[in-house]
Scaffold this active site. Structure first.
Site, PDB file in Angstrom:
ATOM      1  N   TYR A 170      17.339 -15.089 -22.716  1.00  0.00           N
ATOM      2  CA  TYR A 170      18.627 -15.589 -23.224  1.00  0.00           C
ATOM      3  C   TYR A 170      18.420 -16.817 -24.101  1.00  0.00           C
ATOM      4  O   TYR A 170      19.028 -16.952 -25.174  1.00  0.00           O
ATOM      5  CB  TYR A 170      19.524 -15.917 -22.039  1.00  0.00           C
ATOM      6  CG  TYR A 170      20.848 -16.527 -22.410  1.00  0.00           C
ATOM      7  CD1 TYR A 170      21.937 -15.732 -22.788  1.00  0.00           C
ATOM      8  CD2 TYR A 170      21.036 -17.909 -22.376  1.00  0.00           C
ATOM      9  CE1 TYR A 170      23.153 -16.298 -23.131  1.00  0.00           C
ATOM     10  CE2 TYR A 170      22.250 -18.482 -22.718  1.00  0.00           C
ATOM     11  CZ  TYR A 170      23.300 -17.670 -23.087  1.00  0.00           C
ATOM     12  OH  TYR A 170      24.492 -18.228 -23.429  1.00  0.00           O
ATOM     13  N   TYR A 224     -10.887   0.878  -6.069  1.00  0.00           N
ATOM     14  CA  TYR A 224     -11.315   0.143  -4.881  1.00  0.00           C
ATOM     15  C   TYR A 224     -12.657   0.672  -4.342  1.00  0.00           C
ATOM     16  O   TYR A 224     -13.618  -0.103  -4.182  1.00  0.00           O
ATOM     17  CB  TYR A 224     -10.236   0.245  -3.815  1.00  0.00           C
ATOM     18  CG  TYR A 224     -10.540  -0.509  -2.536  1.00  0.00           C
ATOM     19  CD1 TYR A 224     -10.478  -1.897  -2.501  1.00  0.00           C
ATOM     20  CD2 TYR A 224     -10.883   0.169  -1.368  1.00  0.00           C
ATOM     21  CE1 TYR A 224     -10.747  -2.595  -1.334  1.00  0.00           C
ATOM     22  CE2 TYR A 224     -11.150  -0.514  -0.200  1.00  0.00           C
ATOM     23  CZ  TYR A 224     -11.087  -1.890  -0.189  1.00  0.00           C
ATOM     24  OH  TYR A 224     -11.364  -2.573   0.976  1.00  0.00           O
ATOM     25  N   ILE A 256       2.958   5.527  -3.384  1.00  0.00           N
ATOM     26  CA  ILE A 256       1.829   6.280  -2.856  1.00  0.00           C
ATOM     27  C   ILE A 256       0.918   6.820  -3.960  1.00  0.00           C
ATOM     28  O   ILE A 256      -0.308   6.705  -3.860  1.00  0.00           O
ATOM     29  CB  ILE A 256       2.322   7.414  -1.938  1.00  0.00           C
ATOM     30  CG1 ILE A 256       3.094   6.837  -0.754  1.00  0.00           C
ATOM     31  CG2 ILE A 256       1.138   8.238  -1.434  1.00  0.00           C
ATOM     32  CD1 ILE A 256       2.290   5.922   0.125  1.00  0.00           C
ATOM     33  N   PRO A 257       1.436   7.441  -5.037  1.00  0.00           N
ATOM     34  CA  PRO A 257       0.518   7.925  -6.082  1.00  0.00           C
ATOM     35  C   PRO A 257      -0.351   6.823  -6.683  1.00  0.00           C
ATOM     36  O   PRO A 257      -1.548   7.021  -6.908  1.00  0.00           O
ATOM     37  CB  PRO A 257       1.462   8.535  -7.126  1.00  0.00           C
ATOM     38  CG  PRO A 257       2.678   8.914  -6.366  1.00  0.00           C
ATOM     39  CD  PRO A 257       2.828   7.853  -5.318  1.00  0.00           C
ATOM     40  N   VAL A 258       0.234   5.646  -6.949  1.00  0.00           N
ATOM     41  CA  VAL A 258      -0.546   4.541  -7.507  1.00  0.00           C
ATOM     42  C   VAL A 258      -1.569   4.042  -6.488  1.00  0.00           C
ATOM     43  O   VAL A 258      -2.712   3.735  -6.834  1.00  0.00           O
ATOM     44  CB  VAL A 258       0.392   3.399  -7.959  1.00  0.00           C
ATOM     45  CG1 VAL A 258      -0.412   2.175  -8.390  1.00  0.00           C
ATOM     46  CG2 VAL A 258       1.282   3.861  -9.098  1.00  0.00           C
ATOM     47  N   HIS A 259      -1.166   3.958  -5.222  1.00  0.00           N
ATOM     48  CA  HIS A 259      -2.082   3.499  -4.185  1.00  0.00           C
ATOM     49  C   HIS A 259      -3.288   4.434  -4.067  1.00  0.00           C
ATOM     50  O   HIS A 259      -4.432   3.982  -3.962  1.00  0.00           O
ATOM     51  CB  HIS A 259      -1.341   3.402  -2.861  1.00  0.00           C
ATOM     52  CG  HIS A 259      -2.237   3.093  -1.689  1.00  0.00           C
ATOM     53  ND1 HIS A 259      -2.899   1.890  -1.556  1.00  0.00           N
ATOM     54  CD2 HIS A 259      -2.582   3.844  -0.599  1.00  0.00           C
ATOM     55  CE1 HIS A 259      -3.618   1.896  -0.445  1.00  0.00           C
ATOM     56  NE2 HIS A 259      -3.446   3.067   0.151  1.00  0.00           N
ATOM     57  N   HIS A 301       2.288  -4.970 -14.031  1.00  0.00           N
ATOM     58  CA  HIS A 301       3.659  -5.454 -13.883  1.00  0.00           C
ATOM     59  C   HIS A 301       4.042  -6.347 -15.066  1.00  0.00           C
ATOM     60  O   HIS A 301       5.149  -6.238 -15.610  1.00  0.00           O
ATOM     61  CB  HIS A 301       3.813  -6.229 -12.564  1.00  0.00           C
ATOM     62  CG  HIS A 301       4.050  -5.355 -11.381  1.00  0.00           C
ATOM     63  ND1 HIS A 301       3.042  -4.668 -10.754  1.00  0.00           N
ATOM     64  CD2 HIS A 301       5.198  -5.050 -10.699  1.00  0.00           C
ATOM     65  CE1 HIS A 301       3.547  -3.984  -9.735  1.00  0.00           C
ATOM     66  NE2 HIS A 301       4.841  -4.187  -9.692  1.00  0.00           N
ATOM     67  N   GLN A 360       0.819  -1.213   0.000  1.00  0.00           N
ATOM     68  CA  GLN A 360       0.000   0.000   0.000  1.00  0.00           C
ATOM     69  C   GLN A 360       0.849   1.258   0.000  1.00  0.00           C
ATOM     70  O   GLN A 360       0.464   2.273  -0.584  1.00  0.00           O
ATOM     71  CB  GLN A 360      -0.927   0.004   1.219  1.00  0.00           C
ATOM     72  CG  GLN A 360      -2.105  -0.950   1.108  1.00  0.00           C
ATOM     73  CD  GLN A 360      -2.942  -0.973   2.368  1.00  0.00           C
ATOM     74  OE1 GLN A 360      -2.556  -0.435   3.410  1.00  0.00           O
ATOM     75  NE2 GLN A 360      -4.098  -1.591   2.301  1.00  0.00           N
ATOM     76  N   TRP A 417       4.183   1.324  -0.948  1.00  0.00           N
ATOM     77  CA  TRP A 417       5.320   1.174  -1.836  1.00  0.00           C
ATOM     78  C   TRP A 417       5.335   2.299  -2.877  1.00  0.00           C
ATOM     79  O   TRP A 417       6.368   2.906  -3.139  1.00  0.00           O
ATOM     80  CB  TRP A 417       5.227  -0.183  -2.526  1.00  0.00           C
ATOM     81  CG  TRP A 417       6.203  -0.409  -3.615  1.00  0.00           C
ATOM     82  CD1 TRP A 417       5.953  -0.351  -4.955  1.00  0.00           C
ATOM     83  CD2 TRP A 417       7.580  -0.754  -3.482  1.00  0.00           C
ATOM     84  NE1 TRP A 417       7.087  -0.638  -5.658  1.00  0.00           N
ATOM     85  CE2 TRP A 417       8.115  -0.889  -4.771  1.00  0.00           C
ATOM     86  CE3 TRP A 417       8.405  -0.964  -2.391  1.00  0.00           C
ATOM     87  CZ2 TRP A 417       9.430  -1.217  -4.999  1.00  0.00           C
ATOM     88  CZ3 TRP A 417       9.732  -1.300  -2.623  1.00  0.00           C
ATOM     89  CH2 TRP A 417      10.226  -1.424  -3.906  1.00  0.00           C
TER      90      TRP A 417
END
Length: 422
Positions: free
Chosen positions: A411, A324, A313-316, A349, A309, A311
């Site tokens: 690789y 949410y 702040i803007p995205v949260h 991600h 939460q 990690w």
């Protein structure tokens, strides 16, 4: 009696004062990492090469697809601005506006993917940077669309209330500062936040000395980050390919543990604390926006949920405001809403990792989704220091595994039987 009292005091202090043990741990940690640095220098020499960084973004000096994609992103910004102007002047309906916004937001994510997969001259690093810009733009324009829609709904409710009370209300169009000119729109695009506001809190002036210090610190830590990646991470990853190919488990674990130390330093401490914080300070000062707190103490996180939460702040804040809470208002249960947030985070991600590498292995997606049962287990059975230890173990071990998996697959697909990747 005096000796007995001294012995009791010394024995009691021995169980409560851990300063000596902590100092010993810090010294041992510094010495062990210093040995790793010295071993790296003796074995590989100096690998830092600033010129090589340019080749990570450009494969062909006469073809700049990543820069072209960033320039083309202005089309989506102006399209969102035009749609909101039409909605504010009521020349198109809400359903048509929603459809146009949906097409525009979908294009922001899909168009760069097509270009990355088709154009061969774009590099993985350039692709990642470009997709990151488009992802940020997607979140910003999504917030821009939501806030303007909420304002129109509020205006309609006020108009209906006035009609019920038989009050005279002269009709007028709702034009916000952002929809009145493209300058306001681009101000939001470059502002260090993902959540749109009708009026951003402004600072009275630009602090020039503060700005110069933050710029110097940001450039310094950026160069430090690049140097450590070239000197420390790249040789470790390159030497991991043969153990993976031979399935030498002891050597794989040794490479994994060695990479874990560098990843914790390079991707937690330097980028997300120093670079992001300094970058937010620089942009906020230039745009005279009052800086919102972008950093909370993560080292004492006792649950996995608290760490993720805080990690980013803007995205949260964006997830809470536009994803949410709207789900909760529609009757979705809290647990399902949290799972949906994790799912969306896992998707982005994977979007930022798999597409630039042009391979879809879902390691990042599965790694993020694995945080759900881990978060439940830690919050249910582990507390305090035990929970904090579980959080750090998951971070220190999890990310190196994902990195090695992606690099190994990349690789195998691109360099098996040929030259070793740079």
């Amino acid at each position: 009696c005096h000796r007995v009292q001294e012995s009791l005091l010394s024995s009691s202090s021995g169980f409560s004062n851990y300063r000596g043990i902590l100092n010993w741990c810090v010294i041992m940690l510094v010495l062990s990492n210093a040995r790793l640095f010295l071993e790296n220098l003796i074995k590989y020499g100096i690998l830092v090469d600033p010129i090589q960084v340019v080749s990570l973004f450009l494969k062909d000096p006469y073809s700049w697809p990543a820069l072209c994609l960033i320039i083309v992103s202005n089309v989506f910004i102006l399209a969102a601005l035009h749609i909101e102007r039409r909605l504010a002047m009521e020349t198109i309906s809400e359903k048509v506006g929603t459809l146009l916004h949906t097409l525009n937001l979908t294009s922001i994510l899909c168009f760069p993917v097509v270009v990355v997969l088709v154009v061969q001259s774009i590099t993985p690093v350039g692709s990642t940077f470009t997709l990151g810009i488009h992802t940020i733009l997607f979140l910003k324009l999504f917030s821009y669309r939501d806030v303007n829609k909420w304002c129109r709904e509020l205006r309609q409710r006020k108009a209906q209330t006035l009609k019920r009370s038989h009050s005279y209300c002269q009709p007028s169009t709702l034009i916000h500062p952002s929809t009145s000119s493209w300058c306001g729109m681009y101000y939001f695009v470059f502002a260090p936040t993902l959540c749109y506001e009708l009026n951003f809190p402004r600072s009275p002036r630009i602090r020039k000395r503060f700005l110069l210090r933050r710029l110097f610190e940001m450039l310094f830590f950026m160069q430090l980050l690049v140097g450590l990646i070239q000197q420390w991470m790249v040789p470790t990853i390159q030497n991991s390919m043969k153990p993976f190919k031979d399935m030498n488990y002891s050597r794989i674990i040794e490479r994994l543990l060695k990479l874990a130390v560098s990843i914790r330093l390079l991707f937690l401490f330097i980028p997300f604390y120093f670079l992001n914080r300094k970058k937010a300070n620089v942009v906020s000062n230039l745009m005279q926006v009052k800086l919102i707190n972008f950093y909370f103490s993560l080292r004492n996180s006792e649950t996995v949920t608290y760490f993720w939460q805080n990690w980013n702040i803007p995205v949260h804040r964006w997830c809470i405001r536009h994803f949410y809470k709207p789900m909760l208002k529609r009757g979705v249960k809290k647990g399902m809403a949290q799972t949906a947030v994790f799912f969306a985070s896992a998707f982005f991600h994977e979007y930022l990792v798999s597409v630039p590498l042009k391979m879809f292995r879902l390691w990042a997606f599965m790694g993020m989704m694995a945080q759900l049962p881990l978060a439940w287990f830690v919050s249910k059975f582990l507390r305090g220091n035990y929970g904090n230890a579980a959080v750090w173990i998951s971070l220190i071990i999890g990310q190196p595994i994902a990195v090695l998996m992606y690099v190994h697959d990349y690789y195998i697909l691109n360099y098996e039987g040929g030259e070793r990747p740079d």
